[in-house]
Scaffold this motif. Structure first.
Motif, short mmCIF file in Angstrom:
data_model
loop_
_atom_site.label_atom_id
_atom_site.label_comp_id
_atom_site.label_asym_id
_atom_site.label_seq_id
_atom_site.Cartn_x
_atom_site.Cartn_y
_atom_site.Cartn_z
N SER A 412 -31.28 -19.90 20.61
CA SER A 412 -30.10 -19.31 19.97
C SER A 412 -29.38 -18.37 20.92
N LEU A 413 -30.04 -17.93 21.97
CA LEU A 413 -29.38 -17.08 22.97
C LEU A 413 -28.77 -17.92 24.09
N GLY A 414 -28.81 -19.21 23.95
CA GLY A 414 -28.09 -20.06 24.90
C GLY A 414 -28.94 -20.78 25.91
N VAL A 415 -30.26 -20.62 25.84
CA VAL A 415 -31.13 -21.32 26.80
C VAL A 415 -31.28 -22.77 26.34
N PHE A 445 -41.10 -29.35 16.78
CA PHE A 445 -40.55 -28.03 16.50
C PHE A 445 -39.42 -27.69 17.46
N LEU A 446 -39.64 -27.96 18.74
CA LEU A 446 -38.62 -27.62 19.73
C LEU A 446 -37.33 -28.40 19.46
N LYS A 447 -37.48 -29.65 19.03
CA LYS A 447 -36.29 -30.44 18.72
C LYS A 447 -35.58 -29.85 17.50
N THR A 448 -36.37 -29.38 16.58
CA THR A 448 -35.78 -28.82 15.37
C THR A 448 -34.96 -27.57 15.67
N VAL A 449 -35.42 -26.78 16.60
CA VAL A 449 -34.64 -25.56 16.90
C VAL A 449 -33.52 -25.83 17.89
N GLY A 450 -33.40 -27.07 18.34
CA GLY A 450 -32.20 -27.40 19.09
C GLY A 450 -32.39 -27.80 20.55
N PHE A 451 -33.63 -27.88 21.01
CA PHE A 451 -33.82 -28.34 22.39
C PHE A 451 -33.75 -29.87 22.43
N ARG A 452 -33.02 -30.37 23.40
CA ARG A 452 -33.00 -31.82 23.59
C ARG A 452 -34.30 -32.22 24.26
N LEU A 671 -18.32 -6.76 21.79
CA LEU A 671 -18.59 -8.15 21.40
C LEU A 671 -17.40 -9.02 21.75
N GLU A 672 -17.63 -10.30 21.83
CA GLU A 672 -16.54 -11.26 21.95
C GLU A 672 -16.78 -12.38 20.96
N ARG A 673 -15.73 -13.10 20.64
CA ARG A 673 -15.94 -14.32 19.87
C ARG A 673 -16.69 -15.30 20.76
N PHE A 674 -17.57 -16.05 20.13
CA PHE A 674 -18.35 -17.03 20.89
C PHE A 674 -17.43 -18.02 21.62
N ALA A 675 -16.33 -18.34 20.96
CA ALA A 675 -15.40 -19.30 21.56
C ALA A 675 -14.78 -18.74 22.84
N ASP A 676 -14.76 -17.43 22.98
CA ASP A 676 -14.14 -16.81 24.15
C ASP A 676 -15.15 -16.57 25.28
N VAL A 677 -16.22 -15.89 24.97
CA VAL A 677 -17.25 -15.59 25.98
C VAL A 677 -18.61 -15.79 25.31
N LYS A 678 -19.22 -16.93 25.58
CA LYS A 678 -20.44 -17.29 24.85
C LYS A 678 -21.50 -16.20 24.90
N ALA A 679 -21.73 -15.69 26.09
CA ALA A 679 -22.84 -14.76 26.25
C ALA A 679 -22.64 -13.48 25.45
N LEU A 680 -21.39 -13.15 25.14
CA LEU A 680 -21.13 -11.93 24.38
C LEU A 680 -20.84 -12.26 22.92
N GLY A 681 -21.00 -13.51 22.54
CA GLY A 681 -20.70 -13.90 21.17
C GLY A 681 -21.89 -14.46 20.42
N ARG A 682 -23.08 -14.33 21.01
CA ARG A 682 -24.29 -14.80 20.33
C ARG A 682 -25.02 -13.58 19.79
N ILE A 683 -25.52 -13.69 18.58
CA ILE A 683 -26.26 -12.55 18.05
C ILE A 683 -27.55 -12.99 17.35
N ALA A 684 -28.47 -12.05 17.27
CA ALA A 684 -29.68 -12.24 16.46
C ALA A 684 -29.73 -11.08 15.48
N LEU A 685 -30.06 -11.40 14.25
CA LEU A 685 -30.18 -10.36 13.22
C LEU A 685 -31.66 -10.18 12.93
N ARG A 686 -32.13 -8.96 13.07
CA ARG A 686 -33.54 -8.69 12.85
C ARG A 686 -33.69 -7.64 11.77
N GLU A 687 -34.81 -7.72 11.11
CA GLU A 687 -35.07 -6.75 10.06
C GLU A 687 -36.57 -6.58 9.93
N GLY A 688 -37.02 -5.33 9.91
CA GLY A 688 -38.44 -5.09 9.72
C GLY A 688 -39.29 -5.78 10.75
#
Ligand SMILES: Nc1nc2c(ncn2[C@@H]2O[C@H](COP(=O)(O)OP(=O)(O)OP(=O)(O)O)[C@@H](O)[C@H]2O)c(=O)[nH]1
Length: 702
Positions: A412-415, A445-452, A671-688
């Motif tokens: 989700s961070l672009g790797v 599992f890796l395919k499910t989270v988006g790795f080709r 921050l940036e919109r993902f469409a503008d600068v990917k690296a500054l437009g990805r986020i993770a939301l964490r709690e507890g």
């Protein structure tokens, strides 16, 4: 050997009990800002390991191996040894511990997760375009990622400008740093309190504003405001240097690549990397012997290779990596910046800051009996638990381990490129069956989270025995069945990401430290644009102006240029050191980054024990920044495959759903919109202490 991430925290902040990490003490969000990760060179403290030419790499430059030195060094630099090198563990910058259950993410829990083979949330955000108008700053014109044609036009324009401005550009390129500093005195930037969306400027005739006025490009007749990024046209002299650097890089054929090493605690990450660095000639024999002797004396003999990277006394005493350690080495095709991330769940925020920099990842998986199961399905799982349904479906399922969480976060961070390294096979007679079993469990599992599947490599490697690192295995049991790549070959097979040099400068600050020669340095990775000595910058938040005095790029001192994709230590002039902190962004003075308080995100909800409701408090991680906030509105549910809007204003969000939400921060964040600068437009939301959602910014609303 390594340099650790900067964090504005001292050892006292690390208050966890070795025997029993206290989860409950950290229920409220107060995670420290993740720090930096770049090896130090001339600007900072020199490495204590003398770089040596590697027998395995052609004409390898001296590897910059930096000692830990962090933002704290600004006020309290560690004492240097008589030889001028830093004392081990002299920089104290540990994160306070946050120990909570990690979130479960077994394959069965992924209801239409990040399907990057099909449209992913990233792709959907791109395809959908802005979900709302950006309202930060003026003007409010929408922007979009430049097309290839636009980039070609921009390149042509740069060349034309370069030719037309010949003499003027030459004059400009000779503009001394002192003159630039002088300009800064004429540039009086003052952030408007509250939204930080625009900056008032008063300038004299020969300052930055005057430069801009000559170009007729400053919006609003004197206000520095957010501007559409496609309006950016690189300064002629910088563009010329960038073009020359790209041309010479193409000739050399070796490109920089940021590689994060991740995986569950004790998977063997630091050991494998310590041994690899040693085999590549980056660690002296003297250092190896010293680590062997001292780790044995401390009763931690098995960690001697890990001590190459785990330098802090706390890490050595506990045998746990806390911060991201950074080291450099060359392979045939790449100049690698290695980011050794912590595996313990308390330090996932630090892992996020390392993964956020990465172009590719090594996922270390413990292949010993029960080791894979604990890392994948969660602590307490044992061999055979998978077959028994451990880590299975349902809200009461036990949490997964960091093998899952790290893979999900990295993706989700672009790797996109991954090598799964199965370690510790020496504990089961280098069993091919075990290797294949782990692959069969992990791949779905890796395919499910988006790795080709085609982007994932698999290989065995054993750090302590030095098997399959640089040379093919010598162990007959492994040699019998393993004919695939060595670790170095697998690393060499990664492809560097294209450099985003045509964009305005964006450099999230990871590290702030005091330069040895005086002055303040920031470390980080350029996510857009380029820099050279004399370049003028703007720091957001704070809207402080600064000038680049000198650069260290990918370990090279006094570099003439830093390009998007490079790690750089930037020695700054004309800025108050107290304004600098991890999470801020250095940007082009005329194209400042958004400073967002309220924004819309397309999120994928991960495994959550309870539905997410409006008002849910979260910690938002983006690039090197971290802020507290709330999910202030549930705007709609999206189809997990197509991203199309499905339901307006849902009452709650459940595990596996894709949704558009509005987030409101306690304090503004660059921050940036993902469409503008990917690296500054990805986020993770964490709690507890668990990651509850990952996503991309689709619009910035305030
Ligand atoms: N038998 C065996 N032991 C290993 C191997 N790799 C690492 N170890 C041992 O596993 C333990 C943990 O190794 P580390 O390298 O500290 O693990 P890590 O993944 O870096 O740990 P964190 O960074 O704290 O998550 C040490 O005792 C190592 O000697 C391996 O391939 N085989």
């Amino acid at each position: 050997m390594s340099r650790k991430q900067t964090q504005l925290y001292g050892d006292d902040d690390l208050d966890y009990d070795e025997e029993d990490y206290d989860e409950d003490a950290y229920d409220d969000w107060d995670e420290p800002v993740a720090g930096p990760a770049v090896a130090k060179g001339s600007h900072g403290h020199k490495a204590h390991v003398k770089p040596k030419a590697s027998p395995h790499k052609p004409a390898a430059p001296a590897a910059a191996a930096g000692a830990s030195a962090l933002a704290q060094a600004l006020s309290d630099p560690p004492p240097l040894r008589p030889d001028g090198k830093p004392q081990r563990g002299g920089n104290k910058h540990l994160a306070s511990a946050h120990h909570h259950n990690s979130y479960p993410l077994s394959p069965g829990h992924q209801q239409g997760g990040f399907e990057f083979n099909t449209p992913s949330p990233d792709d959907r955000a791109k395809a959908a375009g802005p979900a709302g108008r950006p309202t930060v700053g003026i003007p409010l014109a929408p922007s979009k990622t430049p097309t290839v044609k636009q980039q070609q036009q921009a390149a042509a324009a740069r060349k034309a400008a370069s030719a037309a401005e010949g003499a003027a550009a030459a004059l400009h390129s000779q503009h001394s740093i002192d003159e630039a500093l002088h300009d800064l005195h004429d540039l009086n930037l003052a952030a408007q309190p509250g939204d930080g969306s625009s900056v008032s400027v008063s300038s004299s005739s020969n300052g930055l504003a005057a430069d801009a006025a000559r170009k007729g490009s400053r919006a609003g007749g004197g206000a520095v405001a957010w501007r559409p990024l496609e309006d950016y046209c690189m300064e002629a002299d910088l563009a010329r240097d960038v073009d020359a650097a790209l041309a010479s890089e193409a000739g050399v054929g070796r490109r920089g690549l940021h590689l994060v090493v991740m995986g569950h605690v004790d998977a063997g990450k630091s050991t494998l990397m310590g041994r690899l660095l040693s085999e590549l000639g980056q660690v002296s024999q003297k250092e190896v012997h010293k680590n062997q002797k001292e780790s044995a004396q401390a009763g931690k003999a098995s960690f001697s290779w890990a001590w190459v990277l785990d330098e802090r006394p706390e890490e050595r005493a506990r045998g746990v990596t806390v911060d991201v350690a950074v080291a450099r080495f060359n392979t045939r095709g790449h100049s690698i910046t290695l980011l050794d991330a912590p595996g313990h769940r308390d330090f996932v925020p630090n892992m996020i800051s390392g993964a956020g920099l990465a172009d590719a990842a090594l996922l270390l998986v413990d292949g010993s009996p029960g080791g894979f199961e604990a890392g994948f399905y969660g602590e307490g799982a044992a061999a055979g638990d998978a077959a028994a349904g451990f880590g299975g479906l349902g809200p009461d399922a036990p949490p997964g381990g960091q093998t899952q969480e790290h893979a999900q976060l990295a993706r989700s961070l672009g790797v996109e490129q991954l090598a799964v390294v199965i370690s510790k096979l020496d504990t089961c007679d280098y069993s091919q069956e075990r290797f294949e079993y782990i692959r069969s469990q992990l791949l779905p599992f890796l395919k499910t989270v988006g790795f080709r599947e085609s982007s994932v490599q698999w290989l065995p490697a054993v750090g302590p025995a030095g098997q399959n690192l640089v040379a093919p295995p010598s162990e007959p049991l492994l040699l019998r069945w393993w004919k695939g790549p060595t670790l170095v070959q697998a690393i060499d097979a990664f492809k560097p990401k294209p450099r985003n040099t045509g964009a305005p400068l964006r450099m999230p600050v990871h590290d702030v430290f005091k330069a040895r020669q005086g002055g303040v340095c920031v470390g980080g990775k350029l996510e857009g644009g380029a820099l050279k000595p004399g370049s003028k910058l703007l720091l957001v938040p704070g809207y402080e102006a600064a000038v680049v005095k000198s650069l260290e790029v990918n370990g090279q001192d006094h570099a003439p240029l830093a390009l998007a994709g490079d790690s750089a230590d930037v020695l700054l002039s004309g800025i108050d050191a107290s304004a600098l902190h991890a999470g801020a962004v250095l940007c082009h003075p005329e194209f400042p980054v958004h400073l967002a308080v309220k924004f819309t995100v397309q999120v994928l909800v991960l495994q959550v024990p309870l539905p997410i409701l409006k008002g849910h408090a979260v910690t938002i991680h983006a690039h090197t920044a971290r802020e507290a906030g709330v999910i202030s509105a549930l705007l709609g549910l999206c189809d997990s495959k197509t991203g199309q809007h499905r339901q307006h204003k849902p009452r709650c969000l459940l595990s596996g759903q894709t949704a558009l939400v509005e987030v409101t921060l306690v304090r503004p964040m660059p921050l940036e919109r993902f469409a503008d600068v990917k690296a500054l437009g990805r986020i993770a939301l964490r709690e507890g202490g668990r990651t509850v959602a990952v996503g991309v910014v689709t619009s910035i609303n305030e």
